[in-house]
Design a protein around this motif. Structure first.
Motif, short mmCIF file in Angstrom:
data_model
loop_
_atom_site.label_atom_id
_atom_site.label_comp_id
_atom_site.label_asym_id
_atom_site.label_seq_id
_atom_site.Cartn_x
_atom_site.Cartn_y
_atom_site.Cartn_z
N LEU A 34 0.83 -1.21 0.00
CA LEU A 34 0.00 0.00 0.00
C LEU A 34 0.85 1.25 0.00
CD1 LEU A 34 -3.13 -0.41 2.31
CD2 LEU A 34 -3.01 -0.17 -0.15
N TYR A 35 1.85 1.28 0.85
CA TYR A 35 2.72 2.45 0.91
C TYR A 35 3.45 2.65 -0.41
CZ TYR A 35 2.05 2.45 5.98
OH TYR A 35 1.52 2.50 7.24
N GLN A 36 3.91 1.54 -0.95
CA GLN A 36 4.73 1.60 -2.16
C GLN A 36 3.95 2.01 -3.39
OE1 GLN A 36 7.06 -1.91 -3.65
NE2 GLN A 36 7.74 -1.87 -1.54
N ALA A 37 2.73 1.51 -3.48
CA ALA A 37 2.00 1.65 -4.74
C ALA A 37 1.15 2.91 -4.81
CB ALA A 37 1.12 0.43 -4.95
N ARG A 38 0.94 3.55 -3.66
CA ARG A 38 0.00 4.67 -3.63
C ARG A 38 0.26 5.71 -4.71
NH1 ARG A 38 -1.55 5.22 1.28
NH2 ARG A 38 -3.78 5.10 0.84
N SER A 39 1.51 6.15 -4.80
CA SER A 39 1.78 7.25 -5.74
C SER A 39 1.58 6.81 -7.18
CB SER A 39 3.18 7.81 -5.53
OG SER A 39 4.15 6.82 -5.80
N ALA A 40 1.88 5.55 -7.47
CA ALA A 40 1.68 5.05 -8.83
C ALA A 40 0.19 5.03 -9.17
CB ALA A 40 2.28 3.66 -8.99
N VAL A 41 -0.63 4.57 -8.24
CA VAL A 41 -2.07 4.54 -8.49
C VAL A 41 -2.61 5.96 -8.61
CG1 VAL A 41 -4.31 3.81 -7.59
CG2 VAL A 41 -2.31 2.34 -7.29
N GLN B 37 6.51 11.32 -3.78
CA GLN B 37 6.20 10.45 -4.91
C GLN B 37 7.33 9.49 -5.25
OE1 GLN B 37 5.08 12.01 -8.92
NE2 GLN B 37 3.63 13.13 -7.67
N ALA B 38 8.55 9.99 -5.17
CA ALA B 38 9.66 9.21 -5.71
C ALA B 38 10.31 8.29 -4.69
CB ALA B 38 10.71 10.17 -6.27
N ARG B 39 10.01 8.49 -3.43
CA ARG B 39 10.73 7.75 -2.39
C ARG B 39 10.74 6.24 -2.64
NH1 ARG B 39 10.32 10.45 2.01
NH2 ARG B 39 12.55 10.54 2.46
N SER B 40 9.57 5.66 -2.88
CA SER B 40 9.54 4.20 -3.00
C SER B 40 10.31 3.72 -4.22
CB SER B 40 8.10 3.71 -3.04
OG SER B 40 7.45 4.18 -4.19
#
Lengths: 204, 204
Positions: A115-122, B117-120
């Motif tokens: 969830l943390y990782q994908a949030r910005s992509a979504v 946005q870019a962190r992950s």
DNA sequence: GGCAAAACCAGAATAATCTTCTTTTACCGA
DNA sequence: TCGGTAAAAGAAGATTATTCTGGTTTTGCC
């Protein structure tokens, strides 16, 4: 009951078996390699299917990502709603928001990490509107609940805008640190501290 | 002085002009389209250069991303260090951590948006080790500072693990909400609330 | 059971994108 | 000025996402 009951609940039945398997393997890849670095080929290899099947079910890579994301988010929200339903005071409500969050993350660390990782992509992808709507709905409901305790709610410090940040900010920050391995102690062990601390921070 | 003084400071001089321009346009693309969706082609088009030049300076897409990320993070950290340097009590230190964070985000909203946005992506990419080292160093230094106020530091509630989360969690959460447009009021307007609230949450 | 429609799945073909490579040009100190 | 190094361009190659076509299975219905 493995950690994929979330998928079983959302895509039940025999017909959806491959669909679930694709999602499961994709989740693994996303967590392991990161969203950008996982290829359709890698997912295909892990569940021994074809690109055709994958695209049939999800349209594109973002489709897989979004399906996983919304499944996880919904499960988390359901968990919150269950906890929140039988609270009868503001203090109880604040406690249950925090505890349900910490519990869910500890119970589903892979999903939380994702969830943390994908949030910005979504948030940038083709489902950004759906994400916005869901979030807005979630905030609206939570706000209604927290402000629905009559006089007690008035004791809350300052504008409501910052209240949710005060409540979940620390827990969220700590869970991220825990999932990244920066701290060792399970978030559950700090339930009391985070809940009590949040409650104090709301008082004027 | 535009918002790209961060780049000018990090890559100074005439020779690095194209390098800065590439980074500037890349930042724009990343924010606008998202990290995954921006192509080398798009960046190239925006600064009217060639793929060769881009790869000469940065090696690959992750290289651009990481250069931007570390530039922003360093600037943010420098800002924090300057504020933190002349504090002489725990309370002052807590205040300056929060205020410097809020101020930086408000002063550099594009960069802040990008950082979130870019962190992950950076955390999974080829520079993950560098990111880890930098973060570890940052936490170590902050910890030393906060625990360096002798007796006063002992008044801090519970294990140090959760202290940083208690301090920056709410501010961070609110800034994200603000950058996403979910709330309207500038974080700066809540300096007092967040600082005071964090300070209270630390007391036993 | 039998039939049509829809859903499902496979894999080759295509297109978009990233990365490398070779060549040319600009710069700078000796 | 000259030689060397960095900078830049753009074509070529490799990887990866996506589409398309064709065949198979399942479903709804009589």
């Amino acid at each position: 009951m493995n950690q994929f009951h979330i998928l079983e609940k959302r895509f039940p039945g025999r017909r959806a078996a491959l669909k679930r398997d694709i999602l499961e393997q994709a989740l693994y890849c996303f967590i392991e390699l990161g969203v950008e670095a996982t290829t359709i080929e890698a997912i295909k290899a892990r569940c021994e299917t074809s690109v055709g099947a994958i695209y049939h079910h999800f349209g594109n890579k973002q489709g897989i990502l979004s399906a996983l994301f919304f499944a996880a988010q919904d499960d988390q929200r359901q968990h919150l709603d269950r906890e929140l339903a039988n609270t009868n005071s503001l203090r109880e409500a604040v406690y249950s928001v925090i505890c349900s969050y910490l519990d869910w993350v500890v119970a589903n660390p892979e999903w939380a990490r994702f969830l943390y990782q994908a949030r910005s992509a979504v948030a940038k992808g083709p489902f950004q509107e759906e994400l916005k709507d869901r979030n807005a709905k979630g905030f609206r409901e939570l706000k209604a609940k927290l402000l629905g305790f009559g006089n007690e709610s008035n004791s809350i410090v300052q504008p409501f805008e910052i209240v949710i940040s005060l409540i979940v900010g620390p827990s969220e920050n700590y869970c991220k640190a825990w999932l990244a391995g920066r701290v060792q102690t399970s978030p559950r062990d700090y339930r009391e501290e985070f809940a009590e601390s949040a409650w104090r921070s709301l008082q004027r």
